[in-house]
Scaffold this motif. Structure first.
Motif, mmCIF file in Angstrom:
data_model
loop_
_atom_site.group_PDB
_atom_site.id
_atom_site.type_symbol
_atom_site.label_atom_id
_atom_site.label_comp_id
_atom_site.label_asym_id
_atom_site.label_seq_id
_atom_site.Cartn_x
_atom_site.Cartn_y
_atom_site.Cartn_z
ATOM 1 N N VAL A 1 0.855 -1.138 -0.055
ATOM 2 C CA VAL A 1 0.050 0.094 0.059
ATOM 3 C C VAL A 1 0.927 1.140 0.085
ATOM 4 O O VAL A 1 1.832 1.233 0.853
ATOM 5 N N PHE A 2 0.474 2.218 -0.941
ATOM 6 C CA PHE A 2 1.234 3.590 -1.180
ATOM 7 C C PHE A 2 0.217 4.345 -0.800
ATOM 8 O O PHE A 2 -0.677 4.628 -1.062
ATOM 9 N N VAL A 3 0.465 5.292 0.344
ATOM 10 C CA VAL A 3 -0.557 6.656 1.106
ATOM 11 C C VAL A 3 0.119 7.779 0.365
ATOM 12 O O VAL A 3 1.327 7.980 0.919
ATOM 13 N N THR B 1 0.756 11.655 0.582
ATOM 14 C CA THR B 1 0.724 12.447 1.524
ATOM 15 C C THR B 1 0.599 13.938 0.897
ATOM 16 O O THR B 1 0.332 15.100 1.802
ATOM 17 N N GLY B 2 0.661 14.235 -0.291
ATOM 18 C CA GLY B 2 0.479 15.481 -0.960
ATOM 19 C C GLY B 2 -0.976 15.910 -1.459
ATOM 20 O O GLY B 2 -1.900 15.116 -0.644
ATOM 21 N N TYR B 3 -1.218 17.009 -1.917
ATOM 22 C CA TYR B 3 -2.206 17.474 -2.321
ATOM 23 C C TYR B 3 -3.464 17.689 -1.307
ATOM 24 O O TYR B 3 -4.629 17.743 -1.408
ATOM 25 N N GLY B 4 -3.101 18.033 -0.016
ATOM 26 C CA GLY B 4 -3.940 18.206 1.153
ATOM 27 C C GLY B 4 -4.420 16.964 1.697
ATOM 28 O O GLY B 4 -5.089 17.287 2.704
ATOM 29 N N ILE B 5 -3.862 15.768 1.384
ATOM 30 C CA ILE B 5 -4.278 14.820 1.983
ATOM 31 C C ILE B 5 -3.728 14.425 3.534
ATOM 32 O O ILE B 5 -4.528 13.992 4.330
ATOM 33 N N ALA B 6 -2.460 14.856 3.596
ATOM 34 C CA ALA B 6 -1.913 14.749 5.070
ATOM 35 C C ALA B 6 -2.366 15.799 5.899
ATOM 36 O O ALA B 6 -2.230 15.595 7.045
ATOM 37 N N GLU B 7 -2.870 16.589 5.438
ATOM 38 C CA GLU B 7 -3.492 17.926 6.242
ATOM 39 C C GLU B 7 -4.567 17.655 6.945
ATOM 40 O O GLU B 7 -5.264 17.833 7.827
ATOM 41 N N ALA B 8 -5.387 16.509 6.125
ATOM 42 C CA ALA B 8 -6.911 16.564 6.413
ATOM 43 C C ALA B 8 -6.970 15.005 7.097
ATOM 44 O O ALA B 8 -7.991 14.723 7.705
ATOM 45 N N LEU B 9 -5.998 14.095 6.981
ATOM 46 C CA LEU B 9 -6.004 12.718 7.431
ATOM 47 C C LEU B 9 -4.684 12.275 8.333
ATOM 48 O O LEU B 9 -3.814 13.054 8.174
ATOM 49 N N ALA C 1 -2.384 6.430 10.911
ATOM 50 C CA ALA C 1 -3.530 5.530 11.244
ATOM 51 C C ALA C 1 -4.042 4.736 10.212
ATOM 52 O O ALA C 1 -4.411 3.501 10.132
ATOM 53 N N LEU C 2 -3.972 5.278 8.681
ATOM 54 C CA LEU C 2 -4.196 4.765 7.625
ATOM 55 C C LEU C 2 -3.162 3.548 7.268
ATOM 56 O O LEU C 2 -3.834 2.375 6.945
ATOM 57 N N CYS C 3 -1.714 3.842 7.531
ATOM 58 C CA CYS C 3 -0.829 2.732 7.507
ATOM 59 C C CYS C 3 -1.271 1.599 8.428
ATOM 60 O O CYS C 3 -0.972 0.473 8.225
ATOM 61 N N CYS D 1 3.625 -1.047 3.721
ATOM 62 C CA CYS D 1 2.959 0.158 3.547
ATOM 63 C C CYS D 1 3.616 1.123 3.804
ATOM 64 O O CYS D 1 4.506 1.124 4.631
ATOM 65 N N THR D 2 3.725 2.216 2.885
ATOM 66 C CA THR D 2 4.590 3.214 2.972
ATOM 67 C C THR D 2 3.993 4.501 2.538
ATOM 68 O O THR D 2 2.904 4.527 2.023
ATOM 69 N N THR D 3 4.476 5.582 2.687
ATOM 70 C CA THR D 3 4.011 7.023 2.221
ATOM 71 C C THR D 3 4.788 7.525 1.236
ATOM 72 O O THR D 3 5.964 7.273 1.272
ATOM 73 N N VAL D 4 4.201 8.175 0.160
ATOM 74 C CA VAL D 4 5.033 8.919 -0.694
ATOM 75 C C VAL D 4 4.504 10.467 -0.885
ATOM 76 O O VAL D 4 3.233 10.654 -0.431
ATOM 77 N N GLU D 5 5.444 11.264 -1.082
ATOM 78 C CA GLU D 5 5.170 12.788 -1.007
ATOM 79 C C GLU D 5 4.058 13.144 -2.299
ATOM 80 O O GLU D 5 3.191 14.054 -2.014
ATOM 81 N N SER D 6 4.145 12.517 -3.332
ATOM 82 C CA SER D 6 3.553 12.694 -4.337
ATOM 83 C C SER D 6 3.362 11.278 -5.144
ATOM 84 O O SER D 6 4.242 10.484 -5.244
ATOM 85 N N CYS D 7 2.160 11.025 -5.617
ATOM 86 C CA CYS D 7 1.922 9.572 -6.242
ATOM 87 C C CYS D 7 1.930 9.962 -7.823
ATOM 88 O O CYS D 7 1.181 9.260 -8.455
ATOM 89 N N GLU D 8 2.309 11.150 -8.295
ATOM 90 C CA GLU D 8 2.723 10.958 -9.706
ATOM 91 C C GLU D 8 4.009 11.855 -10.135
ATOM 92 O O GLU D 8 4.598 12.068 -9.116
ATOM 93 N N GLY D 9 4.388 11.729 -11.418
ATOM 94 C CA GLY D 9 5.617 12.461 -11.509
ATOM 95 C C GLY D 9 6.738 11.474 -11.035
ATOM 96 O O GLY D 9 7.067 10.368 -10.894
ATOM 97 N N SER D 10 7.962 12.162 -10.140
ATOM 98 C CA SER D 10 8.846 11.722 -9.649
ATOM 99 C C SER D 10 8.372 10.618 -8.379
ATOM 100 O O SER D 10 9.359 9.743 -8.248
#
Length: 136
Positions: free
Chosen positions: A7-9, A11-19, A23-25, A37-46
């Motif tokens: 699972v990749f969660v 954290t960009g685009y306002g997601i980390a600020e709202a959730l 707890a999701l991981c 399960c890990t987090t990524v700053e952006s799920c597009e581009g780099s």
């Protein structure tokens, strides 16, 4: 080949600020039994390139990406032979629910549970190979 779900969660685009991302991981690993399960700053581009590297390094066969709209990904964005399901947390949760509230967090966790259950039951189909040539 042994199945391994990741699972990749995002954290960009306002997601980390709202959730609550931790707890999701925790839902993914503790409750759903997902080994990675890990987090990524952006799920597009780099960030997408980084995710693909981790998919290869971890030997993941099924992946859930919790982030932006699935329409933002190209068909060939992920490695071939890997089943990928994308959750639009930004559109379905963050943009339409009040940030930081318990109900918003519960909605995101429910989406994650549903998509993990879905990907657990999915498998790659074998292409149909006719026994005799097909004549039009």
């Amino acid at each position: 080949m042994e199945e391994k779900i990741g699972v990749f969660v995002c954290t960009g685009y306002g997601i980390a600020e709202a959730l609550d991302i931790d707890a999701l991981c925790k839902v993914a690993t503790d409750e759903c039994g997902v080994p990675f399960c890990t987090t990524v700053e952006s799920c597009e581009g780099s960030g997408l390139g980084s995710m693909n590297e981790q998919i290869q390094a971890e030997g993941l066969t099924k992946v859930v990406v919790a982030g932006i709209s699935p329409r933002r990904y190209a068909d060939d964005a992920f490695p071939e032979g890997v089943i990928v399901e994308k959750i639009a947390l930004r559109e379905h949760v963050v943009w339409c629910q009040p940030p930081g509230e318990e109900d918003t967090q519960m909605l995101a966790e429910d989406y994650l549970r549903m998509y993990i259950a879905k990907v657990q039951k999915m498998y790659i189909l074998e292409p149909f190979q006719p026994e005799e040539p097909i004549d039009k």
